[in-house]
Design a protein around this motif. Structure first.
Motif, PDB file in Angstrom:
ATOM      1  N   ARG A  15       0.825  -1.203   0.000  1.00  0.00           N
ATOM      2  CA  ARG A  15       0.000   0.000   0.000  1.00  0.00           C
ATOM      3  C   ARG A  15       0.866   1.264   0.000  1.00  0.00           C
ATOM      4  O   ARG A  15       1.998   1.268   0.481  1.00  0.00           O
ATOM      5  N   ALA A  16       0.317   2.326  -0.530  1.00  0.00           N
ATOM      6  CA  ALA A  16       0.938   3.645  -0.465  1.00  0.00           C
ATOM      7  C   ALA A  16       0.320   4.380   0.718  1.00  0.00           C
ATOM      8  O   ALA A  16      -0.870   4.708   0.705  1.00  0.00           O
ATOM      9  N   LEU A  17       1.121   4.600   1.756  1.00  0.00           N
ATOM     10  CA  LEU A  17       0.648   5.287   2.956  1.00  0.00           C
ATOM     11  C   LEU A  17       1.029   6.760   2.873  1.00  0.00           C
ATOM     12  O   LEU A  17       2.207   7.096   2.756  1.00  0.00           O
ATOM     13  N   VAL A  18       0.044   7.625   2.936  1.00  0.00           N
ATOM     14  CA  VAL A  18       0.288   9.069   2.949  1.00  0.00           C
ATOM     15  C   VAL A  18      -0.183   9.581   4.306  1.00  0.00           C
ATOM     16  O   VAL A  18      -1.383   9.637   4.584  1.00  0.00           O
ATOM     17  N   HIS A  29       7.467  -3.203   6.646  1.00  0.00           N
ATOM     18  CA  HIS A  29       6.226  -3.932   6.381  1.00  0.00           C
ATOM     19  C   HIS A  29       5.845  -3.874   4.902  1.00  0.00           C
ATOM     20  O   HIS A  29       4.676  -4.060   4.539  1.00  0.00           O
ATOM     21  N   ASP A  30       6.850  -3.621   4.054  1.00  0.00           N
ATOM     22  CA  ASP A  30       6.666  -3.662   2.597  1.00  0.00           C
ATOM     23  C   ASP A  30       5.612  -2.688   2.095  1.00  0.00           C
ATOM     24  O   ASP A  30       4.879  -2.962   1.134  1.00  0.00           O
ATOM     25  N   ALA A  31       5.517  -1.538   2.763  1.00  0.00           N
ATOM     26  CA  ALA A  31       4.638  -0.467   2.306  1.00  0.00           C
ATOM     27  C   ALA A  31       5.493   0.728   1.904  1.00  0.00           C
ATOM     28  O   ALA A  31       6.668   0.824   2.258  1.00  0.00           O
ATOM     29  N   GLU A  32       4.915   1.634   1.133  1.00  0.00           N
ATOM     30  CA  GLU A  32       5.605   2.867   0.731  1.00  0.00           C
ATOM     31  C   GLU A  32       5.044   4.015   1.563  1.00  0.00           C
ATOM     32  O   GLU A  32       3.839   4.074   1.827  1.00  0.00           O
ATOM     33  N   TYR A  33       5.920   4.949   1.927  1.00  0.00           N
ATOM     34  CA  TYR A  33       5.514   6.003   2.859  1.00  0.00           C
ATOM     35  C   TYR A  33       5.785   7.384   2.281  1.00  0.00           C
ATOM     36  O   TYR A  33       6.880   7.675   1.792  1.00  0.00           O
ATOM     37  N   LEU A  34       4.773   8.227   2.354  1.00  0.00           N
ATOM     38  CA  LEU A  34       4.899   9.620   1.959  1.00  0.00           C
ATOM     39  C   LEU A  34       4.297  10.462   3.073  1.00  0.00           C
ATOM     40  O   LEU A  34       3.191  10.189   3.546  1.00  0.00           O
ATOM     41  N   HIS A  35       5.048  11.451   3.521  1.00  0.00           N
ATOM     42  CA  HIS A  35       4.536  12.318   4.586  1.00  0.00           C
ATOM     43  C   HIS A  35       4.062  13.629   3.987  1.00  0.00           C
ATOM     44  O   HIS A  35       4.696  14.180   3.086  1.00  0.00           O
ATOM     45  N   GLY A  36       2.954  14.142   4.495  1.00  0.00           N
ATOM     46  CA  GLY A  36       2.410  15.391   3.983  1.00  0.00           C
ATOM     47  C   GLY A  36       2.092  16.375   5.089  1.00  0.00           C
ATOM     48  O   GLY A  36       1.703  15.984   6.194  1.00  0.00           O
ATOM     49  N   SER A  87       7.096  14.741   1.453  1.00  0.00           N
ATOM     50  CA  SER A  87       8.450  14.193   1.385  1.00  0.00           C
ATOM     51  C   SER A  87       8.379  12.710   1.705  1.00  0.00           C
ATOM     52  O   SER A  87       7.447  12.244   2.363  1.00  0.00           O
ATOM     53  N   GLY A  88       9.371  11.977   1.219  1.00  0.00           N
ATOM     54  CA  GLY A  88       9.380  10.526   1.425  1.00  0.00           C
ATOM     55  C   GLY A  88       9.518   9.812   0.093  1.00  0.00           C
ATOM     56  O   GLY A  88      10.422  10.105  -0.692  1.00  0.00           O
ATOM     57  N   SER A  89       8.602   8.910  -0.177  1.00  0.00           N
ATOM     58  CA  SER A  89       8.691   8.094  -1.387  1.00  0.00           C
ATOM     59  C   SER A  89       8.413   8.910  -2.645  1.00  0.00           C
ATOM     60  O   SER A  89       7.282   9.359  -2.878  1.00  0.00           O
ATOM     61  N   ALA A  90       9.456   9.083  -3.466  1.00  0.00           N
ATOM     62  CA  ALA A  90       9.269   9.793  -4.733  1.00  0.00           C
ATOM     63  C   ALA A  90       8.365   8.998  -5.670  1.00  0.00           C
ATOM     64  O   ALA A  90       7.598   9.573  -6.449  1.00  0.00           O
ATOM     65  N   ALA A  91       8.443   7.670  -5.570  1.00  0.00           N
ATOM     66  CA  ALA A  91       7.615   6.825  -6.437  1.00  0.00           C
ATOM     67  C   ALA A  91       6.136   7.028  -6.142  1.00  0.00           C
ATOM     68  O   ALA A  91       5.318   7.129  -7.059  1.00  0.00           O
ATOM     69  N   VAL A  92       5.789   7.086  -4.848  1.00  0.00           N
ATOM     70  CA  VAL A  92       4.387   7.309  -4.485  1.00  0.00           C
ATOM     71  C   VAL A  92       3.944   8.681  -4.964  1.00  0.00           C
ATOM     72  O   VAL A  92       2.849   8.834  -5.528  1.00  0.00           O
ATOM     73  N   TYR A  93       4.788   9.682  -4.755  1.00  0.00           N
ATOM     74  CA  TYR A  93       4.411  11.036  -5.151  1.00  0.00           C
ATOM     75  C   TYR A  93       4.134  11.110  -6.652  1.00  0.00           C
ATOM     76  O   TYR A  93       3.134  11.699  -7.087  1.00  0.00           O
ATOM     77  N   GLN A  94       5.018  10.503  -7.456  1.00  0.00           N
ATOM     78  CA  GLN A  94       4.829  10.553  -8.896  1.00  0.00           C
ATOM     79  C   GLN A  94       3.641   9.705  -9.342  1.00  0.00           C
ATOM     80  O   GLN A  94       2.839  10.129 -10.185  1.00  0.00           O
ATOM     81  N   ARG A  95       3.525   8.530  -8.767  1.00  0.00           N
ATOM     82  CA  ARG A  95       2.471   7.605  -9.194  1.00  0.00           C
ATOM     83  C   ARG A  95       1.084   8.085  -8.775  1.00  0.00           C
ATOM     84  O   ARG A  95       0.091   7.850  -9.477  1.00  0.00           O
ATOM     85  N   ARG A  96       1.011   8.775  -7.630  1.00  0.00           N
ATOM     86  CA  ARG A  96      -0.285   9.201  -7.086  1.00  0.00           C
ATOM     87  C   ARG A  96      -0.499  10.706  -7.219  1.00  0.00           C
ATOM     88  O   ARG A  96      -1.377  11.266  -6.565  1.00  0.00           O
TER      89      ARG A  96
END
Length: 291
Positions: free
Chosen positions: A89-92, A112-119, A138-147
């Protein structure tokens, strides 16, 4: 509802969480919500949201999981109970906290194999999802771009880098400046009232002065970053004298100078150390080094 849009989950239904869920519902996203007090979900369910019985159930329902809880400790408790569901999961996390809180949660997510983005959200709930709203991430650039398309629904978004704590670093610094400004305003209001001046009459004059003053912050910022406090204008000695006058006047009017005394003490320290001719900006060294 357009079920071709990505499903989202919102964990926590305080003022911010409710606004998050309402914004995604308005934009057609299937939205699952969870809150410890289940009654808070009822109005959202009436608008089309799905209420989850547990946080884990909500996490499992959302490809994008937004967390807006009371504080980082509550986030840790709630996510720990949903640990088996966060994989992939992508956790924001939009919960306010310090930089190390965000980094700790990012480490937990990785474990826990999740991606983390803080806002960090800069909006009152009613303006979320409008041009008046902005969010730093800030955090996972992949989540930021993908979402990015979903995140932009909430307001103007800015990515500050892959250090998960960076958005929080900005946030707590900005809030410190905000509360310092509010404290100064309340002190000014108390001083005005003590001499029979209406605060509504004072405020336009105060705003005008502050508007003229604010450009000096950029000058101070350059001095601090370069650690060059040479000045011919706003010296520490000059400000020491000015603060002494204001605190005496405040106390003589029966108004506590509690908001000014800590700053005065720091300036006094710098002058006593021989820096009276330096810029007022040099006071930051007393914050940083405690001397």
């Amino acid at each position: 509802m357009n079920t071709t849009l990505e499903p989202v989950a919102v964990i926590g239904l305080g003022n911010l969480g409710r606004a998050l869920a309402e914004t995604f519902l308005r934009n057609g996203h299937p939205t699952t919500v969870w809150n410890r007090s289940a009654a808070k979900a009822e109005a959202l369910v009436a608008r089309g949201a799905t209420a989850a019985a547990t946080a884990a159930e909500a996490v499992a329902a959302g490809e994008l999981v937004l967390v807006a809880l009371l504080d980082p400790q509550v986030v840790q408790e709630v996510l720990a109970g949903a640990a088996d569901a966060v994989r992939g999961r992508a956790l924001v996390n939009l919960t306010s906290g310090g930089p190390e809180d965000a980094r700790e949660l990012a480490r937990w997510a990785t474990e826990h194999d999740a991606e983390y983005l803080h806002g960090a959200v800069y909006a009152v709930p009613r303006t979320l999802g409008t041009a008046e709203s902005s969010v730093n991430y800030s955090g996972s650039a992949a989540v930021y771009q993908r979402r990015r398309s979903q995140l932009d629904i909430l307001g103007t978004s800015t990515f500050l880098g892959t250090d998960a704590g960076r958005a929080s670093g900005y946030d707590v610094a900005i809030l410190a400046g905000m509360y310092g400004t509010l404290g100064g305003f309340l002190h000014a209001a108390a001083m005005a009232r003590s001499t029979g001046i209406n605060v509504t009459e004072l405020t336009p004059k105060l705003l005008s002065w502050l508007t003229d003053l604010f450009p000096a912050l950029s000058t101070f910022a350059n001095e601090i970053d370069n650690e060059d406090y040479t000045t011919e204008e706003s010296s520490l000695a000059m400000n020491q004298s000015g603060l002494a006058t204001i605190t005496r006047a405040s106390e003589s009017q029966g108004v506590s100078a509690a908001t000014l005394l800590p700053l005065k003490e720091l300036i006094d320290q710098q002058v006593a150390a021989g820096h009276g001719a330096a810029s007022l900006a040099r006071t930051v060294e007393s914050f940083r080094n405690g001397q």
